[in-house]
Scaffold this motif. Structure first.
Motif, PDB file in Angstrom:
ATOM      1  N   ALA A  13      -1.719  -2.951   1.722  1.00 53.39           N
ATOM      2  CA  ALA A  13      -2.100  -1.536   1.389  1.00 53.39           C
ATOM      3  C   ALA A  13      -2.543  -1.188   0.184  1.00 53.39           C
ATOM      4  CB  ALA A  13      -0.994  -0.696   1.884  1.00 53.39           C
ATOM      5  N   ASP A  14      -1.830  -1.887  -0.996  1.00 49.46           N
ATOM      6  CA  ASP A  14      -2.120  -1.800  -2.340  1.00 49.46           C
ATOM      7  C   ASP A  14      -3.556  -2.338  -2.615  1.00 49.46           C
ATOM      8  OD1 ASP A  14       0.353  -0.660  -2.996  1.00 49.46           O
ATOM      9  OD2 ASP A  14       1.294  -2.500  -3.879  1.00 49.46           O
ATOM     10  N   GLU A  15      -3.958  -3.423  -2.239  1.00 48.69           N
ATOM     11  CA  GLU A  15      -5.088  -3.887  -2.307  1.00 48.69           C
ATOM     12  C   GLU A  15      -6.202  -2.895  -1.817  1.00 48.69           C
ATOM     13  OE1 GLU A  15      -4.628  -8.556  -2.242  1.00 48.69           O
ATOM     14  OE2 GLU A  15      -4.482  -7.648  -0.388  1.00 48.69           O
ATOM     15  N   ASN A  17      -6.057   0.134  -1.292  1.00 53.01           N
ATOM     16  CA  ASN A  17      -5.900   1.367  -2.119  1.00 53.01           C
ATOM     17  C   ASN A  17      -6.563   1.503  -3.329  1.00 53.01           C
ATOM     18  OD1 ASN A  17      -4.875   4.085  -2.675  1.00 53.01           O
ATOM     19  ND2 ASN A  17      -3.445   3.276  -3.888  1.00 53.01           N
ATOM     20  N   GLU A  18      -6.684   0.024  -3.987  1.00 46.64           N
ATOM     21  CA  GLU A  18      -7.516  -0.031  -5.272  1.00 46.64           C
ATOM     22  C   GLU A  18      -8.925   0.059  -5.040  1.00 46.64           C
ATOM     23  OE1 GLU A  18      -6.855  -0.607  -8.391  1.00 46.64           O
ATOM     24  OE2 GLU A  18      -4.894   0.026  -7.942  1.00 46.64           O
ATOM     25  N   GLU A  19      -9.226  -0.485  -3.793  1.00 48.83           N
ATOM     26  CA  GLU A  19     -10.939  -0.377  -3.343  1.00 48.83           C
ATOM     27  C   GLU A  19     -11.120   1.062  -3.143  1.00 48.83           C
ATOM     28  OE1 GLU A  19     -14.007  -2.238  -0.179  1.00 48.83           O
ATOM     29  OE2 GLU A  19     -12.061  -3.459  -0.480  1.00 48.83           O
ATOM     30  N   ILE A  20     -10.418   1.771  -2.458  1.00 43.93           N
ATOM     31  CA  ILE A  20     -10.406   3.254  -2.321  1.00 43.93           C
ATOM     32  C   ILE A  20     -10.525   3.987  -3.542  1.00 43.93           C
ATOM     33  CG2 ILE A  20      -9.455   5.483  -1.348  1.00 43.93           C
ATOM     34  CD1 ILE A  20      -8.088   3.499   0.669  1.00 43.93           C
ATOM     35  N   ARG A  21      -9.870   3.673  -4.567  1.00 48.00           N
ATOM     36  CA  ARG A  21      -9.884   4.453  -5.951  1.00 48.00           C
ATOM     37  C   ARG A  21     -11.126   3.855  -6.673  1.00 48.00           C
ATOM     38  NH1 ARG A  21      -4.547   5.804  -8.654  1.00 48.00           N
ATOM     39  NH2 ARG A  21      -2.848   5.693  -6.941  1.00 48.00           N
ATOM     40  N   TYR A  39     -15.246   4.963   3.211  1.00 45.80           N
ATOM     41  CA  TYR A  39     -14.066   5.407   2.723  1.00 45.80           C
ATOM     42  C   TYR A  39     -13.259   5.680   3.994  1.00 45.80           C
ATOM     43  CZ  TYR A  39     -10.658   9.160   1.807  1.00 45.80           C
ATOM     44  OH  TYR A  39      -9.600   9.647   1.532  1.00 45.80           O
ATOM     45  N   VAL A  43      -9.578   3.778   4.558  1.00 45.73           N
ATOM     46  CA  VAL A  43      -8.306   4.590   4.938  1.00 45.73           C
ATOM     47  C   VAL A  43      -7.655   4.177   6.222  1.00 45.73           C
ATOM     48  CG1 VAL A  43      -7.615   6.670   5.612  1.00 45.73           C
ATOM     49  CG2 VAL A  43      -9.186   6.524   3.837  1.00 45.73           C
ATOM     50  N   TRP A  46      -6.131   0.799   5.198  1.00 51.17           N
ATOM     51  CA  TRP A  46      -5.024   1.007   4.427  1.00 51.17           C
ATOM     52  C   TRP A  46      -3.750   1.470   5.214  1.00 51.17           C
ATOM     53  CZ3 TRP A  46      -2.210   5.366   4.061  1.00 51.17           C
ATOM     54  CH2 TRP A  46      -1.037   5.618   3.132  1.00 51.17           C
ATOM     55  N   ASP A  50      -0.192  -0.430   5.747  1.00 50.02           N
ATOM     56  CA  ASP A  50       1.058   0.089   5.341  1.00 50.02           C
ATOM     57  C   ASP A  50       1.912   0.110   6.664  1.00 50.02           C
ATOM     58  OD1 ASP A  50       2.337   1.849   3.143  1.00 50.02           O
ATOM     59  OD2 ASP A  50       2.134   3.554   4.516  1.00 50.02           O
TER      60      ASP A  50
END
Length: 60
Positions: A13-15, A17-21, A39, A43, A46, A50
Motif C-alpha cells: 500500500a505504501d508503494e 500511495n507513493e505513486e498516487i502522490r 488514479y 486507488v 492501494w 491495504d
C-alpha cells in the motif's frame, strides 16, 4: 507514467500511495481524464494492498 505491477509481486500500500502522490504532484492537483483513470486504478490497487495486510480483529 504509471507502472504496472508484475504478476509475481504485489506492491505494498505504501508503494502504491507513493505513486498516487507523484501523480497528483505531476498533475498540479487537477487530473485530466486519462490521469483520472490511472488514479482510479491506483486507488483500487492501494485498497486491495491495504486490505490484504490488515490484521484480523479479535473479540474480547
Amino acid at each position: 507514467m504509471a507502472t504496472t505491477p508484475s504478476s509475481d509481486r504485489r506492491r505494498t500500500a505504501d508503494e502504491v500511495n507513493e505513486e498516487i502522490r507523484a501523480l497528483w504532484l505531476r498533475a498540479g492537483g487537477r487530473l485530466r481524464p486519462d490521469e483520472r483513470l490511472v488514479y482510479e486504478r491506483l486507488v483500487t490497487e492501494w485498497a486491495e494492498a491495504d486490505a490484504s495486510h490488515a490484521s484480523p480483529t479479535h473479540a474480547a
